[in-house]
Design a protein around this motif. Structure first.
Motif, PDB file in Angstrom:
ATOM      1  N   MET A 168       0.836  -1.196   0.000  1.00  0.00           N
ATOM      2  CA  MET A 168       0.000   0.000   0.000  1.00  0.00           C
ATOM      3  C   MET A 168       0.877   1.254   0.000  1.00  0.00           C
ATOM      4  O   MET A 168       0.571   2.253  -0.676  1.00  0.00           O
ATOM      5  N   LEU A 169       1.994   1.215   0.738  1.00  0.00           N
ATOM      6  CA  LEU A 169       2.917   2.350   0.759  1.00  0.00           C
ATOM      7  C   LEU A 169       3.471   2.615  -0.645  1.00  0.00           C
ATOM      8  O   LEU A 169       3.572   3.772  -1.073  1.00  0.00           O
ATOM      9  N   CYS A 170       3.813   1.548  -1.355  1.00  0.00           N
ATOM     10  CA  CYS A 170       4.308   1.699  -2.727  1.00  0.00           C
ATOM     11  C   CYS A 170       3.243   2.326  -3.624  1.00  0.00           C
ATOM     12  O   CYS A 170       3.528   3.235  -4.422  1.00  0.00           O
ATOM     13  N   TYR A 171       2.020   1.847  -3.492  1.00  0.00           N
ATOM     14  CA  TYR A 171       0.939   2.359  -4.330  1.00  0.00           C
ATOM     15  C   TYR A 171       0.636   3.816  -3.994  1.00  0.00           C
ATOM     16  O   TYR A 171       0.321   4.627  -4.871  1.00  0.00           O
ATOM     17  N   THR A 172       0.747   4.168  -2.714  1.00  0.00           N
ATOM     18  CA  THR A 172       0.560   5.556  -2.287  1.00  0.00           C
ATOM     19  C   THR A 172       1.592   6.452  -2.946  1.00  0.00           C
ATOM     20  O   THR A 172       1.267   7.527  -3.479  1.00  0.00           O
ATOM     21  N   LEU A 173       2.839   6.014  -2.903  1.00  0.00           N
ATOM     22  CA  LEU A 173       3.908   6.799  -3.512  1.00  0.00           C
ATOM     23  C   LEU A 173       3.698   6.933  -5.014  1.00  0.00           C
ATOM     24  O   LEU A 173       3.921   8.001  -5.600  1.00  0.00           O
ATOM     25  N   ALA A 174       3.263   5.841  -5.661  1.00  0.00           N
ATOM     26  CA  ALA A 174       3.029   5.879  -7.099  1.00  0.00           C
ATOM     27  C   ALA A 174       1.982   6.926  -7.451  1.00  0.00           C
ATOM     28  O   ALA A 174       2.157   7.708  -8.403  1.00  0.00           O
ATOM     29  N   ALA A 177      10.569  -3.527  -6.308  1.00  0.00           N
ATOM     30  CA  ALA A 177      11.655  -2.680  -5.803  1.00  0.00           C
ATOM     31  C   ALA A 177      12.331  -1.922  -6.938  1.00  0.00           C
ATOM     32  O   ALA A 177      12.603  -0.715  -6.839  1.00  0.00           O
ATOM     33  N   LEU A 178      12.603  -2.606  -8.039  1.00  0.00           N
ATOM     34  CA  LEU A 178      13.203  -1.939  -9.199  1.00  0.00           C
ATOM     35  C   LEU A 178      12.266  -0.888  -9.774  1.00  0.00           C
ATOM     36  O   LEU A 178      12.704   0.193 -10.195  1.00  0.00           O
ATOM     37  N   VAL A 232      12.531  -0.432   1.906  1.00  0.00           N
ATOM     38  CA  VAL A 232      11.447  -1.040   2.682  1.00  0.00           C
ATOM     39  C   VAL A 232      10.861  -2.233   1.929  1.00  0.00           C
ATOM     40  O   VAL A 232      10.551  -3.273   2.524  1.00  0.00           O
ATOM     41  N   VAL A 233      10.710  -2.104   0.617  1.00  0.00           N
ATOM     42  CA  VAL A 233      10.167  -3.206  -0.183  1.00  0.00           C
ATOM     43  C   VAL A 233      11.024  -4.454  -0.039  1.00  0.00           C
ATOM     44  O   VAL A 233      10.517  -5.585   0.049  1.00  0.00           O
TER      45      VAL A 233
END
Length: 457
Positions: A36-42, A100-101, A216-217
């Protein structure tokens, strides 16, 4: 092996004692939280462009139509080219490492957007952002499907897709405050880049956190793949691309229907996200910080609540035997958006617009998580990444291109007046909502048939 045999085996899973166990609840929800953190950043990286429309148009000498291309078509093009291969990779390689990439790539490209000197160079940078973001959802949907039981899948994916509302909301709040603040600055000198306009600094501020999120990922544990399709010997089948397409063709009506439903839902969402700030700035002459606080606060509060409510409702109906629950939630979403978001930009009062946006943003969030969960429930593990990429492709082609692009085109070529942006938004939303409801009604029966075929014992 026939399509019917493949479909029957897809729901059977591995024999008792061989099927991998689910990870612990703590491990599973940590995974959901990081994704969810990744999607938020995206979404924060994607949404920030909406707050820079006026200075971008001035410095780069571009039109509303070109702004729509930057916010929509460039992303849609990248998703078309990159999204499907990413889905294939997600079905075969480490999903965690691919994400991550991707995070690292889109964060670097967001920062590089700050030095773009023309429409073409900024479009190239935004396409780079799109390449990175194309890695996330196919991998995330597959990983979450392996980490949580199907009775909680809609809720888990709703929490993951809260990143849409969190990222958009934070970008609106932070973007509004930062844009208002940096508009008072003079040109800023950066090493190698030279003097840059203050609005460009916003790209650097938004892009930098991705470097930390990449680390973090890498702390996430890759879940063991579950619900695998078996071959004649009882072992996990190696489908290859041809076998994966065979599985998708067997369920093409469900995939098409879910893709269109999510695409039309995304059209409504992207229309508001891409043009909401310009609407309040042009029509009601609000300052950027107020626009960010109002739109961002609505997205963070009502949007997240809608996502959670949609996931909870779909899981509740699913446990009671309503196997097309996610589609029914989608129907509620589109009807609600038609009645609230479409008229919100037509009323003359800014206060009434905000009052309508509260239920509208709630409705927009309802089907996002459970719509993607519905897809996971009708496919074996080896095909989930590719199937998810197909739906994401529909979201990009329809949602981003039409939602972000059509209002700008209508402003320039139909109304010839940028102050008619509210009417352009309303027409876009109303058309998408009506087409979406028709799509859902036509998809209910084929989806039920595919679900029963996969889960038959």
């Amino acid at each position: 092996m026939s399509v019917d045999e493949l479909r029957a085996q897809a729901g059977a899973g591995l024999p008792p004692g061989v099927q991998p166990t689910l990870p612990s609840r703590a491990v599973a929800w940590y995974l959901v939280g990081v994704l969810m953190l990744c999607y938020t950043l995206a979404y924060a990286d994607r949404q920030i462009l909406a707050f820079l429309v006026a200075p971008m148009k001035h410095d780069l000498h571009i039109s509303d139509s070109q702004v729509g291309v930057l916010q929509g078509f460039t992303f849609a093009l990248v998703y078309t080219v990159v999204g499907l291969p990413m889905g294939v990779l997600a079905d075969r390689f480490s999903r965690r490492n691919i994400i991550a990439l991707g995070v690292l790539l889109w964060s670097v490209m967001t920062s590089l957007s700050s030095i773009a000197r023309s429409f073409a160079s900024l479009a190239a940078a935004r396409m780079g952002v799109g390449i990175g973001e194309a890695t996330v959802s196919p991998c995330a949907f597959s990983m979450i499907g392996d980490a949580v039981p199907k009775e909680r899948l809609s809720t888990a994916l709703s929490i993951y897709t809260m990143g849409i509302q969190l990222g958009s909301g934070l970008a609106l709040v932070i973007g509004g405050v930062v844009s208002q603040a940096v508009s008072q600055w003079h040109a800023i000198h950066l090493p190698l880049a030279g003097d840059i306009a203050p609005w460009r600094v916003t790209f650097l501020i938004v892009g930098t956190p991705g470097l930390l999120v990449t680390l973090v990922v890498l702390s996430v544990r890759e879940p063991t793949r579950r619900t695998l399709l078996l071959d004649a010997t009882g072992r996990p089948a190696t489908l290859g691309l041809a076998g994966a397409w065979q599985q998708i063709r067997a369920r093409w009506r469900s995939v098409l229907g879910l893709g269109l439903m999510m695409g039309f839902q995304a059209t409504c969402n992207y229309t508001l996200l891409a043009w909401g700030p310009s609407f309040f700035e042009r029509v009601h002459h609000w300052p950027k910080d107020r626009i960010g606080l109002v739109l961002g606060g609505t997205s963070l509060g009502c949007g997240c609540l809608g996502l959670l409510a949609g996931g909870w409702l779909a899981d509740r109906w699913q446990r009671r035997g309503t196997i097309d629950a996610s589609l029914r939630v989608g129907l509620l979403n589109l009807a609600g958006v038609l009645l609230t978001l479409a008229p919100a930009t037509l009323v003359s009062s800014a206060g009434l617009t905000v009052a309508l946006l509260v239920p509208a943003v709630f409705c927009v969030g309802l089907p996002i998580g459970c719509g993607y969960a519905a897809l996971q429930l009708i496919f074996p593990n080896q095909v989930r990444g590719l199937a998810s990429a197909l739906v994401i492709l529909a979201v990009a082609l329809i949602g981003l291109s039409v939602g972000a692009g059509l209002p700008g085109w209508l402003n320039d070529h139909w109304f010839h007046d940028e102050l008619r942006v509210g009417t352009s938004m309303a027409l876009t939303v109303a058309g998408a909502a009506v087409l979406g409801m028709l799509t859902v009604l036509l998809t209910l029966a084929p989806y039920r048939a595919d679900y029963r075929a996969v889960h038959a014992r």
